[in-house]
Design a protein around this motif. Structure first.
Motif, PDB file in Angstrom:
ATOM      1  N   CYS A  49      32.128  40.171  52.304  1.00 26.35           N
ATOM      2  CA  CYS A  49      32.530  38.920  52.950  1.00 26.35           C
ATOM      3  C   CYS A  49      32.188  38.925  54.440  1.00 26.35           C
ATOM      4  O   CYS A  49      32.225  37.876  55.085  1.00 26.35           O
ATOM      5  CB  CYS A  49      34.030  38.660  52.747  1.00 26.35           C
ATOM      6  N   LYS A  50      31.831  40.079  54.979  1.00 24.63           N
ATOM      7  CA  LYS A  50      31.444  40.196  56.392  1.00 24.63           C
ATOM      8  C   LYS A  50      29.928  40.048  56.569  1.00 24.63           C
ATOM      9  O   LYS A  50      29.409  40.294  57.650  1.00 24.63           O
ATOM     10  CB  LYS A  50      31.912  41.539  56.944  1.00 24.63           C
ATOM     11  N   ASP A  51      29.230  39.667  55.491  1.00 21.04           N
ATOM     12  CA  ASP A  51      27.777  39.445  55.502  1.00 21.04           C
ATOM     13  C   ASP A  51      26.999  40.657  56.006  1.00 21.04           C
ATOM     14  O   ASP A  51      26.211  40.564  56.955  1.00 21.04           O
ATOM     15  CB  ASP A  51      27.422  38.204  56.326  1.00 21.04           C
ATOM     16  N   PRO A  52      27.153  41.809  55.343  1.00 18.54           N
ATOM     17  CA  PRO A  52      26.409  42.987  55.787  1.00 18.54           C
ATOM     18  C   PRO A  52      24.939  42.920  55.382  1.00 18.54           C
ATOM     19  O   PRO A  52      24.544  42.092  54.559  1.00 18.54           O
ATOM     20  CB  PRO A  52      27.100  44.126  55.026  1.00 18.54           C
ATOM     21  N   GLN A  53      24.151  43.803  55.939  1.00 18.58           N
ATOM     22  CA  GLN A  53      22.789  44.014  55.477  1.00 18.58           C
ATOM     23  C   GLN A  53      22.894  44.850  54.202  1.00 18.58           C
ATOM     24  O   GLN A  53      23.631  45.835  54.170  1.00 18.58           O
ATOM     25  CB  GLN A  53      21.973  44.769  56.534  1.00 18.58           C
ATOM     26  N   VAL A  54      22.211  44.449  53.145  1.00 17.86           N
ATOM     27  CA  VAL A  54      22.261  45.179  51.885  1.00 17.86           C
ATOM     28  C   VAL A  54      20.851  45.616  51.504  1.00 17.86           C
ATOM     29  O   VAL A  54      19.886  44.923  51.773  1.00 17.86           O
ATOM     30  CB  VAL A  54      22.885  44.331  50.750  1.00 17.86           C
ATOM     31  N   SER A  99      26.138  29.448  48.825  1.00 18.91           N
ATOM     32  CA  SER A  99      26.086  30.185  47.563  1.00 18.91           C
ATOM     33  C   SER A  99      27.500  30.320  47.011  1.00 18.91           C
ATOM     34  O   SER A  99      28.483  30.169  47.752  1.00 18.91           O
ATOM     35  CB  SER A  99      25.497  31.585  47.766  1.00 18.91           C
ATOM     36  N   PRO A 100      27.618  30.629  45.724  1.00 21.75           N
ATOM     37  CA  PRO A 100      28.949  30.862  45.167  1.00 21.75           C
ATOM     38  C   PRO A 100      29.680  32.009  45.869  1.00 21.75           C
ATOM     39  O   PRO A 100      30.888  31.941  46.067  1.00 21.75           O
ATOM     40  CB  PRO A 100      28.674  31.201  43.700  1.00 21.75           C
ATOM     41  N   PHE A 101      28.923  33.044  46.271  1.00 21.15           N
ATOM     42  CA  PHE A 101      29.586  34.156  46.957  1.00 21.15           C
ATOM     43  C   PHE A 101      30.092  33.733  48.326  1.00 21.15           C
ATOM     44  O   PHE A 101      31.211  34.076  48.717  1.00 21.15           O
ATOM     45  CB  PHE A 101      28.679  35.387  47.104  1.00 21.15           C
ATOM     46  N   GLU A 102      29.287  32.993  49.056  1.00 15.43           N
ATOM     47  CA  GLU A 102      29.710  32.542  50.376  1.00 15.43           C
ATOM     48  C   GLU A 102      30.922  31.615  50.253  1.00 15.43           C
ATOM     49  O   GLU A 102      31.834  31.657  51.078  1.00 15.43           O
ATOM     50  CB  GLU A 102      28.564  31.838  51.091  1.00 15.43           C
ATOM     51  N   ALA A 103      30.954  30.797  49.192  1.00 18.63           N
ATOM     52  CA  ALA A 103      32.121  29.934  48.951  1.00 18.63           C
ATOM     53  C   ALA A 103      33.360  30.785  48.712  1.00 18.63           C
ATOM     54  O   ALA A 103      34.446  30.492  49.230  1.00 18.63           O
ATOM     55  CB  ALA A 103      31.856  29.018  47.764  1.00 18.63           C
ATOM     56  N   LEU A 104      33.218  31.860  47.933  1.00 16.28           N
ATOM     57  CA  LEU A 104      34.336  32.785  47.702  1.00 16.28           C
ATOM     58  C   LEU A 104      34.806  33.381  49.025  1.00 16.28           C
ATOM     59  O   LEU A 104      36.007  33.417  49.313  1.00 16.28           O
ATOM     60  CB  LEU A 104      33.917  33.895  46.732  1.00 16.28           C
ATOM     61  N   ALA A 105      33.865  33.837  49.843  1.00 15.15           N
ATOM     62  CA  ALA A 105      34.218  34.443  51.136  1.00 15.15           C
ATOM     63  C   ALA A 105      34.966  33.433  52.009  1.00 15.15           C
ATOM     64  O   ALA A 105      35.950  33.794  52.675  1.00 15.15           O
ATOM     65  CB  ALA A 105      32.954  34.935  51.845  1.00 15.15           C
ATOM     66  N   GLU A 106      34.520  32.189  51.986  1.00 11.80           N
ATOM     67  CA  GLU A 106      35.190  31.164  52.787  1.00 11.80           C
ATOM     68  C   GLU A 106      36.591  30.859  52.257  1.00 11.80           C
ATOM     69  O   GLU A 106      37.529  30.689  53.040  1.00 11.80           O
ATOM     70  CB  GLU A 106      34.323  29.903  52.822  1.00 11.80           C
ATOM     71  N   ARG A 107      36.741  30.793  50.940  1.00 12.19           N
ATOM     72  CA  ARG A 107      38.083  30.566  50.370  1.00 12.19           C
ATOM     73  C   ARG A 107      39.011  31.724  50.717  1.00 12.19           C
ATOM     74  O   ARG A 107      40.181  31.512  51.029  1.00 12.19           O
ATOM     75  CB  ARG A 107      37.998  30.374  48.850  1.00 12.19           C
ATOM     76  N   MET A 108      38.492  32.948  50.677  1.00  6.78           N
ATOM     77  CA  MET A 108      39.311  34.106  51.024  1.00  6.78           C
ATOM     78  C   MET A 108      39.684  34.066  52.503  1.00  6.78           C
ATOM     79  O   MET A 108      40.831  34.350  52.862  1.00  6.78           O
ATOM     80  CB  MET A 108      38.559  35.406  50.691  1.00  6.78           C
ATOM     81  N   ASN A 109      38.740  33.709  53.356  1.00  7.46           N
ATOM     82  CA  ASN A 109      38.961  33.703  54.793  1.00  7.46           C
ATOM     83  C   ASN A 109      39.840  32.532  55.238  1.00  7.46           C
ATOM     84  O   ASN A 109      40.812  32.719  55.956  1.00  7.46           O
ATOM     85  CB  ASN A 109      37.612  33.661  55.524  1.00  7.46           C
ATOM     86  N   TRP A 110      39.484  31.340  54.826  1.00  5.35           N
ATOM     87  CA  TRP A 110      40.163  30.148  55.322  1.00  5.35           C
ATOM     88  C   TRP A 110      41.449  29.818  54.573  1.00  5.35           C
ATOM     89  O   TRP A 110      42.387  29.286  55.153  1.00  5.35           O
ATOM     90  CB  TRP A 110      39.243  28.936  55.231  1.00  5.35           C
TER      91      TRP A 110
END
Length: 114
Positions: free
Chosen positions: A45-50, A6-17
Motif C-alpha cells: 500500500c506504500k507503492d514500493p518498487q517491486v 487499479s483494484p489494488f490501488e482502490a484497496l489501498a485507498e479504502r484502507m488508508n482513507w
C-alpha cells in the motif's frame, strides 16, 4: 466520485482513507485467497518498487497494476508475491523435479478459478 487506477490501488485507498481491513474488503479477500499475506498487502500500500517476472524487472507496484481488472490485477499480485524477487533462476536438479515444482506452483493458483 473518485476512480482508482487499479483494484489494488482502490484497496489501498479504502484502507488508508476509510480504515478498511484487508480481511473485510472484497479485493483484499481475493488477494488473501491467492496466498498473499496481510503484511505484504500492507507493505504494498506504500507503492514500493517491486521486482518480478521470469526476466526480472523492477517497477512501481501501482504503475505495474494500473489499468488492470480485478482478475488480472490479482494474478499480477500473486506473481509478484511468488518470490521471483530478481534472483537469477536456479538450474533444476532434474527435469522431473522442475516439472513437479511447476505443477505445484500451478496448483496454488487453482483457488483463483473458483
Amino acid at each position: 466520485v473518485h476512480a482508482s487506477a487499479s483494484p489494488f490501488e482502490a484497496l489501498a485507498e479504502r484502507m488508508n482513507w476509510l480504515g478498511y481491513r484487508v480481511e473485510r474488503d472484497p479485493f483484499g479477500k481475493m488477494l488473501l485467497k491467492a496466498g498473499i499475506s496481510v503484511n505484504t498487502i500492507r507493505d504494498w500500500c506504500k507503492d514500493p518498487q517491486v521486482t518480478f517476472g521470469p526476466i526480472p524487472m523492477t517497477k512501481s507496484l501501482f504503475d505495474t497494476l494500473e489499468d488492470t481488472d480485478s482478475d488480472w490485477c490479482a494474478g499480477l499480485c500473486s506473481m509478484m508475491a511468488g518470490g521471483s524477487g530478481g534472483e537469477a533462476p536456479k538450474k533444476p536438479e532434474s527435469l522431473d523435479a522442475e516439472i513437479a515444482r511447476l505443477k505445484k506452483q500451478l496448483g496454488s493458483y487453482a483457488e483463483l478459478e473458483k
